[in-house]
Motif scaffolding. Structure first.
Motif, short mmCIF file in Angstrom:
data_model
loop_
_atom_site.label_atom_id
_atom_site.label_comp_id
_atom_site.label_asym_id
_atom_site.label_seq_id
_atom_site.Cartn_x
_atom_site.Cartn_y
_atom_site.Cartn_z
N ALA A 46 68.46 -17.27 10.27
CA ALA A 46 67.07 -16.92 10.00
C ALA A 46 66.87 -16.16 8.70
O ALA A 46 65.73 -15.98 8.26
CB ALA A 46 66.53 -16.08 11.16
N ALA A 47 67.94 -15.72 8.06
CA ALA A 47 67.83 -14.85 6.89
C ALA A 47 67.10 -15.55 5.74
O ALA A 47 67.35 -16.73 5.46
CB ALA A 47 69.21 -14.40 6.44
N LYS A 48 66.23 -14.81 5.07
CA LYS A 48 65.50 -15.33 3.93
C LYS A 48 65.98 -14.71 2.62
O LYS A 48 65.48 -15.07 1.55
CB LYS A 48 64.00 -15.08 4.11
N ARG A 49 66.90 -13.76 2.73
CA ARG A 49 67.46 -13.12 1.55
C ARG A 49 68.97 -13.11 1.66
O ARG A 49 69.53 -13.01 2.77
CB ARG A 49 66.92 -11.69 1.39
N ARG A 99 73.35 -23.58 3.81
CA ARG A 99 71.97 -23.59 3.34
C ARG A 99 71.77 -22.64 2.17
O ARG A 99 71.13 -22.99 1.16
CB ARG A 99 71.04 -23.18 4.50
N ALA A 100 72.34 -21.43 2.28
CA ALA A 100 72.19 -20.45 1.20
C ALA A 100 72.83 -20.94 -0.09
O ALA A 100 72.25 -20.84 -1.17
CB ALA A 100 72.78 -19.11 1.62
N ASN A 134 70.63 -9.96 3.28
CA ASN A 134 70.40 -9.92 4.71
C ASN A 134 71.31 -10.90 5.44
O ASN A 134 71.81 -10.62 6.53
CB ASN A 134 68.93 -10.25 5.03
N SER A 172 66.36 -13.60 -3.07
CA SER A 172 65.58 -14.47 -2.19
C SER A 172 66.23 -15.85 -2.13
O SER A 172 66.70 -16.38 -3.14
CB SER A 172 64.14 -14.59 -2.69
N LEU A 173 66.24 -16.44 -0.95
CA LEU A 173 66.83 -17.76 -0.77
C LEU A 173 65.77 -18.82 -1.06
O LEU A 173 65.35 -19.59 -0.19
CB LEU A 173 67.41 -17.90 0.63
N ASN A 174 65.33 -18.85 -2.32
CA ASN A 174 64.38 -19.83 -2.82
C ASN A 174 64.96 -20.51 -4.03
O ASN A 174 65.72 -19.89 -4.81
CB ASN A 174 63.05 -19.16 -3.19
#
Length: 510
Positions: free
Chosen positions: A296-299, A430-431, A302, A361-363
């Protein structure tokens, strides 16, 4: 080893004071002093490991007061391994910080040395009250390190960290007081004897005190449901501090193993292995919570912090089985998880510092300087954390699964570890895809002013990854040492004899 046993505590304590008093205004001299002291600490602790490998436990009595009345330090295979691991980790951290992180706030190197003092003291002490004292030393130093460089997010996370640990410290004193009130001792070797002979009317109070201590140790180890402090703390801490904190949770796991195998082990009668029913189920839930957080991590930071929670669950699962085989496997995984977590936090900082406004950030963002090289480092660290072959994480998890074959909870252990390992692979995959692969197809390039090849940080990060390769290549000799360590942990007579003498063993009929 005589007086050398106290050196891992005295050396950083003296160096910290010297840095504050003599060179606090000269950052270059602080670096020289701190790095030199840490290199010396590596040499000393390595000699302690070599000595412990060929000898039984040895006690050092401060001020020559006899146990159980005086303060004692005890060197055995377990404590020697832990102080050596701390010194290796510390060397990587101080090299990384000496590039520029130590200039973002005051007194980094002094606080760092006090942190090493507290951690090493916790591993070497043979007394519960002094375990509390060293807990406080390392926690006070960690408060300062956590806030190094300031920032609103860091201050908020640091406040939560302080409140949780102050509460844990208060509970520690309560638990210690309850145990002392019925046993009359806090020396761990003497406690092993007193617990075996406790009066029936005092058993309930002793059990309550032991469970309060277990709660405190589980707070330090970030076990569910008291894990909530870790993600925010580790994700917002300065990168070298987060890497150093990789050993902090291990202090909690070590305390569980030391206290509940020595004082509440096979010879404790009705109190034998009282921690086991609580640790194993909570550890399995901790693995699941950690790896769900990874998904669930977005960073990036984290994600790594939740991976640390999951890895602590895996370690505590091995400890919770309380067999020589599981303890040996757990100690191998302890070494692995410390290096993998530290490496990932250091690599994450190298990535974040080059992504400019995108930070952690995972963007998807444009490519950045040295992205190819950092992608390789991240890939190796992710393989290690997920427990994929051929690195040491795979070996450690395989050993834990093998050690659980005779457990009634085998199905649960195998299911949780295997499923969450897949979740970890997906989360890190994913990251890595977002940070490196997708970025390669984005337009433009992120240029950060002053970006360069930072020699010391890259050496530090590669050194932590090198620890994973060393654990893999030398898995045989290391496992042999750890098998002997597990045997020594369960043969408590060696520890008791070293601290109290042969006469104390008459209590156990030995």
């Amino acid at each position: 080893m005589g007086d050398w046993i106290v050196v891992p505590i005295v050396l950083p304590a003296v160096m910290a004071a010297l840095i504050v008093l003599a060179v606090r205004h000269y950052i270059l001299l602080q670096r020289v002093f701190s790095i030199t002291a840490t290199v010396a600490l590596v040499a000393v602790t390595l000699s302690l490991v070599i000595f412990a490998n060929g000898n039984g436990p040895e006690m050092y009595a401060l001020s020559d007061w006899p146990a159980p009345f005086g303060i004692v330090l005890v060197l055995d295979r377990l404590s020697a391994m832990m102080v050596f691991l701390t010194s290796i980790l510390g060397l990587g951290v101080v090299l990384f910080a000496s590039s520029e992180w130590d200039k973002r706030g005051k007194h980094f190197h002094a606080l760092f040395q006090f942190q090493l003092m507290g951690v090493n003291g916790a591993f070497l002490t043979g007394d519960l009250f002094n375990l509390f004292v060293f807990f406080e030393v390392l926690l006070i130093a960690s408060y300062g390190l956590m806030l190094h460089g300031a920032g609103a997010d860091r201050l908020k996370a640091g406040m939560q960290y302080v409140v949780v640990n102050l509460t844990g410290s208060a509970l520690f004193l309560v638990g210690v007081g309850m145990i002392y009130s019925v046993t009359g001792t806090l020396n761990m070797a003497d406690l092993a004897i007193q617990v075996a002979n406790i009066a029936p009317g005092d058993a309930a109070l002793l059990r309550a005190g032991a469970l309060v201590l277990l709660l405190v140790f589980c707070v330090k180890a970030a076990m569910v449901p008291i894990h909530f402090w870790l993600p925010g703390t580790y994700a917002n801490a300065p990168a070298p501090v987060a890497a150093l904190f990789a050993i902090m949770t291990k202090v909690g796991a070590y305390s569980v193993l030391r206290v509940y195998s020595l004082a509440f082990g096979d010879n404790a009668g009705d109190m034998a292995w009282l921690a086991q029913p609580y640790i194993l189920p909570a550890a399995l839930i901790t693995i699941a919570v950690g790896m769900i957080g990874v998904l669930a991590a977005k960073r990036l930071n984290n994600l790594i912090a939740f991976a640390v929670i999951g890895s602590m669950g895996t370690l505590l699962t091995a400890i919770g089985l309380f067999t020589p085989e599981s303890i040996s496997a757990g100690l191998y995984y302890l070494l692995h998880s410390t290096f993998s977590a530290a490496a990932l936090f250091l690599i994450a900082d190298l990535v974040v510092s080059r992504r400019g406004q995108f930070g952690d950030s995972l963007n998807t963002a444009p490519v950045f300087h040295q992205s190819g090289f950092l992608a390789i480092l991240f890939f190796i660290g992710a393989i290690g954390m997920a427990g994929m072959p051929p690195l040491s994480g795979f070996i450690g998890k395989l050993q834990i699964l093998d050690a659980s074959r005779d457990s009634d909870a085998m199905v649960w252990i195998w299911s949780v570890i295997l499923v969450t390992s897949l979740m970890c692979i997906i989360g890190f995959g994913r990251a890595g895809s977002v940070l490196f692969w997708k970025s390669a197809s984005a337009e433009g390039e992120i240029v950060v002013e002053g970006a360069k090849w930072p020699v010391l940080p890259i050496i530090a990060a590669c050194g932590m990854l090198g620890g994973l390769f060393a654990l893999t290549v030398f898995a045989g000799p290391i496992s042999s040492y750890l098998n002997g360590t597990a045997d020594q942990i369960f043969d408590t007579s060696q520890y008791i004899r070293a601290v109290l003498g042969d006469g104390a063993l008459a209590q156990f009929g030995q």
